[in-house]
Scaffold this motif. Structure first.
Motif, PDB file in Angstrom:
ATOM      1  N   ARG A 175       0.832  -1.239  -0.083  1.00  0.00           N
ATOM      2  CA  ARG A 175      -0.037   0.205  -0.055  1.00  0.00           C
ATOM      3  C   ARG A 175       0.909   1.226  -0.015  1.00  0.00           C
ATOM      4  NH1 ARG A 175      -4.465   1.254   4.862  1.00  0.00           N
ATOM      5  NH2 ARG A 175      -5.142   3.218   3.990  1.00  0.00           N
ATOM      6  N   ARG A 176       0.601   2.289  -0.641  1.00  0.00           N
ATOM      7  CA  ARG A 176       1.545   3.364  -1.035  1.00  0.00           C
ATOM      8  C   ARG A 176       1.749   4.142   0.447  1.00  0.00           C
ATOM      9  NH1 ARG A 176      -0.306   6.867  -5.628  1.00  0.00           N
ATOM     10  NH2 ARG A 176       1.535   8.403  -5.097  1.00  0.00           N
ATOM     11  N   LEU A 177       0.745   4.069   1.014  1.00  0.00           N
ATOM     12  CA  LEU A 177       0.706   4.981   2.334  1.00  0.00           C
ATOM     13  C   LEU A 177       1.080   4.082   3.655  1.00  0.00           C
ATOM     14  CD1 LEU A 177       0.588   7.772   3.367  1.00  0.00           C
ATOM     15  CD2 LEU A 177      -1.961   7.473   3.714  1.00  0.00           C
ATOM     16  N   GLY A 178       2.439   4.448   3.783  1.00  0.00           N
ATOM     17  CA  GLY A 178       3.121   3.600   4.986  1.00  0.00           C
ATOM     18  C   GLY A 178       3.180   4.028   6.111  1.00  0.00           C
ATOM     19  N   PHE A 179       3.966   3.644   6.998  1.00  0.00           N
ATOM     20  CA  PHE A 179       4.128   4.104   8.296  1.00  0.00           C
ATOM     21  C   PHE A 179       5.763   4.055   8.828  1.00  0.00           C
ATOM     22  CE2 PHE A 179       4.596   3.193  12.873  1.00  0.00           C
ATOM     23  CZ  PHE A 179       4.001   4.136  13.394  1.00  0.00           C
ATOM     24  N   GLY A 180       6.056   5.086   9.306  1.00  0.00           N
ATOM     25  CA  GLY A 180       7.329   5.322   9.701  1.00  0.00           C
ATOM     26  C   GLY A 180       7.639   5.182  11.307  1.00  0.00           C
ATOM     27  N   ALA A 181       8.228   4.353  11.895  1.00  0.00           N
ATOM     28  CA  ALA A 181       8.345   3.687  13.168  1.00  0.00           C
ATOM     29  C   ALA A 181       9.428   4.515  13.813  1.00  0.00           C
ATOM     30  CB  ALA A 181       8.406   2.361  13.277  1.00  0.00           C
ATOM     31  N   MET A 182       9.917   5.580  13.406  1.00  0.00           N
ATOM     32  CA  MET A 182      10.924   6.268  14.237  1.00  0.00           C
ATOM     33  C   MET A 182      10.506   6.872  15.474  1.00  0.00           C
ATOM     34  SD  MET A 182      13.442   9.561  12.704  1.00  0.00           S
ATOM     35  CE  MET A 182      12.276  10.628  12.639  1.00  0.00           C
ATOM     36  N   VAL A 190      -1.234  -1.889  11.148  1.00  0.00           N
ATOM     37  CA  VAL A 190      -1.449  -3.157  10.359  1.00  0.00           C
ATOM     38  C   VAL A 190      -2.825  -3.400  10.249  1.00  0.00           C
ATOM     39  CG1 VAL A 190      -1.018  -5.344  10.272  1.00  0.00           C
ATOM     40  CG2 VAL A 190       0.868  -4.009  10.800  1.00  0.00           C
ATOM     41  N   GLU A 191      -3.735  -3.147  11.478  1.00  0.00           N
ATOM     42  CA  GLU A 191      -5.053  -3.432  11.353  1.00  0.00           C
ATOM     43  C   GLU A 191      -5.652  -2.481  10.407  1.00  0.00           C
ATOM     44  OE1 GLU A 191      -6.567  -2.554  15.178  1.00  0.00           O
ATOM     45  OE2 GLU A 191      -5.642  -4.507  16.098  1.00  0.00           O
ATOM     46  N   LEU A 192      -5.430  -1.434  10.150  1.00  0.00           N
ATOM     47  CA  LEU A 192      -5.926  -0.519   9.158  1.00  0.00           C
ATOM     48  C   LEU A 192      -5.259  -0.689   7.778  1.00  0.00           C
ATOM     49  CD1 LEU A 192      -5.923   2.976  11.459  1.00  0.00           C
ATOM     50  CD2 LEU A 192      -7.894   1.566  10.654  1.00  0.00           C
ATOM     51  N   GLY A 193      -4.605  -1.755   7.517  1.00  0.00           N
ATOM     52  CA  GLY A 193      -4.189  -2.079   6.057  1.00  0.00           C
ATOM     53  C   GLY A 193      -2.836  -1.445   5.760  1.00  0.00           C
ATOM     54  N   VAL A 194      -2.225  -0.952   6.646  1.00  0.00           N
ATOM     55  CA  VAL A 194      -0.743  -0.569   6.303  1.00  0.00           C
ATOM     56  C   VAL A 194       0.208  -1.782   5.853  1.00  0.00           C
ATOM     57  CG1 VAL A 194       1.311   0.617   7.173  1.00  0.00           C
ATOM     58  CG2 VAL A 194      -0.606   1.731   7.541  1.00  0.00           C
ATOM     59  N   THR A 195       0.799  -1.946   5.010  1.00  0.00           N
ATOM     60  CA  THR A 195       1.801  -3.007   4.507  1.00  0.00           C
ATOM     61  C   THR A 195       3.227  -2.597   4.496  1.00  0.00           C
ATOM     62  OG1 THR A 195       1.256  -2.782   2.275  1.00  0.00           O
ATOM     63  CG2 THR A 195      -0.228  -4.121   3.568  1.00  0.00           C
ATOM     64  N   LEU A 196       3.540  -1.274   4.780  1.00  0.00           N
ATOM     65  CA  LEU A 196       4.741  -0.825   4.371  1.00  0.00           C
ATOM     66  C   LEU A 196       5.376  -0.066   5.752  1.00  0.00           C
ATOM     67  CD1 LEU A 196       7.728  -0.327   3.168  1.00  0.00           C
ATOM     68  CD2 LEU A 196       6.531   1.877   1.952  1.00  0.00           C
TER      69      LEU A 196
END
Length: 280
Positions: A15-22, A43-49
Motif C-alpha cells: 500500500r503506498r501510504l505506509g508508516f514510519g516507526a521512528m 497493520v489493522e488499518l491495512g498498512v503494509t509498509l
C-alpha cells in the motif's frame, strides 16, 4: 484515480501510504505500550509498509516492531536501514559504510526483526570515506546469500543514484521531501523514470503546513487537515511516491491514513504545486 498500491522492485506490492516507526518510544513503561498499540493499529488499518532503521535506538526500534507484529501478517513489509554506527569513544552516531559494519548490522537486523530475509534493505546514508562500490558490493553479496531481497538508498543525489545503479539494482530511494521542501525533485524524477520507489521521509513539513495560508485554504475547502492535504498532494504528485508518515498516537495515525481518500481538484493541486519548493 490515484493508485493506492505500488510494486517495489516490480514485484513486491505494498500500500503506498505506509508508516514510519521512528517516533515510537521504546523505553519500558506506558510509552512503549502505546507504541506497540500504534504499530498494531497501523497493520489493522491495512498498512503494509513499515519503515525502521538500525539507527533508531541502536536497534531498539527494530525490536519494538518485531514485538508488536511478529509473526508478520502476509503482505506486510518491514524495511530497515543500515550504514550509521555509534562511535565507541564518543557514543556519537556517524556514517559507517564499511562492508564488515554493514554485514554486522544486517545480521543484527535479521535477529531483531526475527526474519531470515529482509525484503527491502536500505543504505541509510552513503559513507563518503568508503568507496560506493564497496558499500553496495557488500549489500549485493548479502542479497546473493539470500539475506536481503532488494536494495535501496537514502538521502542520495541524482548523480549518486546513477552511479549506484551502475553497480547494483536499486529498488527504492528514501530522501527528505514534502510539499514545502522539494530539493530532491531531480531524484524523484529519476526514480519515476526508472520505476524506483521513492519513500519521502519527513513527508509533512512539521507544524508548517497549517501555517501556510495556501495549504490552510485548501484544507478548509476539502474539510480536511493541512497534514492530510500534504499527504494527498504527495500521493498525487508522482505514482512512485510512498509516503511513510510517523506518529506515536493512534488518532494521528488514523488521520494520516484517511488522506488516501482525500480528493484534490486539478485547480487545488495547481495552487499547491506553485508553493515554493525552497520552503522547509
Amino acid at each position: 484515480m490515484t493508485s493506492t498500491a505500488f510494486r517495489i522492485g516490480g514485484d513486491l506490492e505494498v500500500r503506498r501510504l505506509g508508516f514510519g516507526a521512528m517516533h515510537l518510544r521504546t523505553d519500558p513503561g506506558p510509552g512503549r505500550e502505546a507504541s506497540l498499540a500504534v504499530a498494531r493499529r497501523a497493520v489493522e488499518l491495512g498498512v503494509t509498509l513499515i519503515d525502521t532503521a538500525h539507527m533508531y535506538g541502536a536497534g531498539a526500534n527494530e525490536e519494538l516492531v518485531a514485538e508488536a507484529l511478529h509473526p508478520y501478517p502476509d503482505g506486510v513489509l518491514i524495511t530497515t536501514k543500515v550504514g550509521v554506527a555509534r562511535s565507541l569513544p564518543s557514543g556519537e552516531w556517524k556514517l559507517d559504510g564499511r562492508p564488515p559494519v554493514l554485514r554486522e548490522q544486517v545480521e543484527q537486523a535479521l535477529r531483531r526483526l526475527r526474519v531470515e530475509r529482509i525484503e527491502l534493505l536500505q543504505l541509510h546514508r552513503v559513507d563518503p570515506e568508503t568507496p560506493l562500490a564497496d558499500q553496495l558490493g557488500a549489500l549485493r553479496d548479502l542479497r546473493n546469500e539470500g539475506k536481503i531481497g532488494r536494495i535501496g538508498l537514502s538521502e542520495v543525489t541524482a548523480d549518486e543514484l546513477d552511479r549506484a545503479r551502475d553497480i547494483v539494482d536499486i529498488a527504492s530511494v528514501q530522501n527528505r521531501y514534502n510539499l514545502l521542501d522539494r530539493e530532491h525533485e531531480p531524484v524523484l524524477a529519476a526514480c519515476e523514470a526508472a520505476g524506483i520507489a521513492f519513500l519521502p521521509w519527513r513527508p509533512v513539513a512539521w507544524g508548517e503546513s497549517g501555517a501556510r495560508a495556501d495549504i490552510a485554504a485548501v484544507a478548509a475547502e476539502v474539510e480536511a487537515t493541512p497534514t492530510q492535504v500534504a499527504l494527498a498532494w504527495l500521493l498525487g504528485h508522482s505514482p512512485v511516491i510512498l509516503p511513510i508518515p510517523g506518529t506515536s498516537r493512534i488518532d494521528h495515525l488514523e488521520e494520516n491514513l484517511a488522506a488516501e481518500r482525500l480528493h484534490l481538484t486539478e485547480a487545488q493541486r495547481d495552487r499547491l504545486d506553485r508553493l515554493s519548493g525552497e520552503q522547509s
